[in-house]
Design an enzyme around this catalytic site. Structure first.
Site, PDB file in Angstrom:
ATOM      1  N   CYS A 119      65.687  56.901 -36.013  1.00 36.24           N
ATOM      2  CA  CYS A 119      65.486  57.657 -37.248  1.00 36.24           C
ATOM      3  C   CYS A 119      64.012  57.622 -37.682  1.00 36.24           C
ATOM      4  O   CYS A 119      63.191  58.292 -37.072  1.00 36.24           O
ATOM      5  CB  CYS A 119      66.435  57.163 -38.347  1.00 36.24           C
ATOM      6  SG  CYS A 119      66.564  58.350 -39.700  1.00 36.24           S
ATOM      7  N   HIS A 224      71.585  57.582 -36.130  1.00 33.92           N
ATOM      8  CA  HIS A 224      71.726  56.129 -36.283  1.00 33.92           C
ATOM      9  C   HIS A 224      72.870  55.623 -35.397  1.00 33.92           C
ATOM     10  O   HIS A 224      74.002  55.473 -35.876  1.00 33.92           O
ATOM     11  CB  HIS A 224      72.000  55.772 -37.745  1.00 33.92           C
ATOM     12  CG  HIS A 224      70.791  55.754 -38.612  1.00 33.92           C
ATOM     13  ND1 HIS A 224      69.960  54.652 -38.712  1.00 33.92           N
ATOM     14  CD2 HIS A 224      70.260  56.692 -39.417  1.00 33.92           C
ATOM     15  CE1 HIS A 224      68.977  54.919 -39.549  1.00 33.92           C
ATOM     16  NE2 HIS A 224      69.125  56.152 -40.001  1.00 33.92           N
ATOM     17  N   GLU A 226      73.543  52.714 -34.400  1.00 39.40           N
ATOM     18  CA  GLU A 226      74.090  51.420 -34.850  1.00 39.40           C
ATOM     19  C   GLU A 226      75.213  51.592 -35.859  1.00 39.40           C
ATOM     20  O   GLU A 226      76.015  50.674 -36.047  1.00 39.40           O
ATOM     21  CB  GLU A 226      72.953  50.539 -35.414  1.00 39.40           C
ATOM     22  CG  GLU A 226      72.499  50.860 -36.815  1.00 39.40           C
ATOM     23  CD  GLU A 226      71.597  52.089 -36.927  1.00 39.40           C
ATOM     24  OE1 GLU A 226      71.341  52.744 -35.898  1.00 39.40           O
ATOM     25  OE2 GLU A 226      71.153  52.385 -38.048  1.00 39.40           O
TER      26      GLU A 226
END
Ligand code: MN
Length: 251
Positions: A119, A224, A226
């Site tokens: 990001c 993202h 994660e």
């Protein structure tokens, strides 16, 4: 004798940001969302947090001790780093964080240190190598779709698809030509830096993935991963790829 897949688990540094904790008296913190830390650990790496405020000598020495690096998400990069003339769209700047991450991004690329840039990190990698940003995608990019799902939607909200370039490290890592991703950004890559290639695009053409040319694993993703590892386990493969490249670096 151990049969551990990683006899020496790679040490992966993650960048951090400044926050203020709302306690009875507000407390300054250097922080990171645990989702990044958990993803590195789940991939077999040993996560360590990199504080802000270190000088370049210390950062250079620290990077030498790390086997890989994650440039994490966060606020906007100061416009002076890419000759922006639209300060009205730029928010939440930390000049010290910019300094630390510009240095780490350039050094990691120069040293061929494995790198996953997420990001803000994806934007930072582009700016560090000489690229520019849309200060606000919706305001500045012709034909832009909505990318800013920050705040209202959960962080794992799958907002749009990305088309992945077939011959990229990204495609090899994910094993896919298309993915549905979250989208928690209001800025994006405008001019791609020399030394990077675009590896994924949103339906409006925005560059959502990059990788450094002639580097074993320096990947940027605008989404993202994660926050998606529980909904779409293939997203963990981006961290697996980082840890495997870091392991190769260590041997
Ligand atoms: Mn997006």
């Amino acid at each position: 004798m151990t049969t551990n897949h990683f006899p020496h688990r790679p040490i992966i540094g993650l960048t951090t940001y400044r926050k203020t904790a709302a306690q009875s008296t507000p407390v300054a913190l250097m922080a990171l969302m645990p989702t990044y830390i958990d993803a590195v650990a789940a991939a077999g790496g040993i996560p360590v947090l990199i504080p802000l405020g270190l000088d370049e000598d210390a950062l250079a020495e620290l990077l030498g001790q790390l086997d890989g690096l994650v440039l994490t998400g966060g606020g906007d990069i100061a416009g002076e780093h890419y000759r922006s003339e639209h300060p009205e769209f730029i928010f939440d700047v930390d000049e010290d964080r910019d300094r630390v991450e510009l240095f780490l991004a350039r050094e990691a690329v120069a040293r061929k240190k494995p790198l996953l840039a997420i990001c803000r990190g994806h934007q930072m990698l582009n700016v560090a190598l000489g690229g520019t940003l849309y200060e606000d995608v919706m305001e500045r990019m012709p034909g832009a779709i909505k990318h800013d799902f920050f705040g209202v939607f959960p962080r794992n909200h799958q907002a749009h698809v990305v088309a992945i370039e077939p011959d990229s490290i990204l495609a090899g890592t994910l094993g896919r030509r298309e993915a549905t991703v979250n989208s928690l950004h209001h800025q994006g890559i405008c001019d791609l830096a020399p030394g990077l290639v675009a590896t994924a695009h949103a339906p409006d053409g925005l560059v959502e993935g990059v990788e450094a040319i002639d580097h074993p694993y320096a990947l940027g993703v605008q989404w993202h991963p994660e926050n998606l590892v529980h909904d779409d386990p293939v997203m963990l493969s981006l961290f697996d790829g980082l840890v495997q490249a870091a392991q190769a670096e260590r041997v």
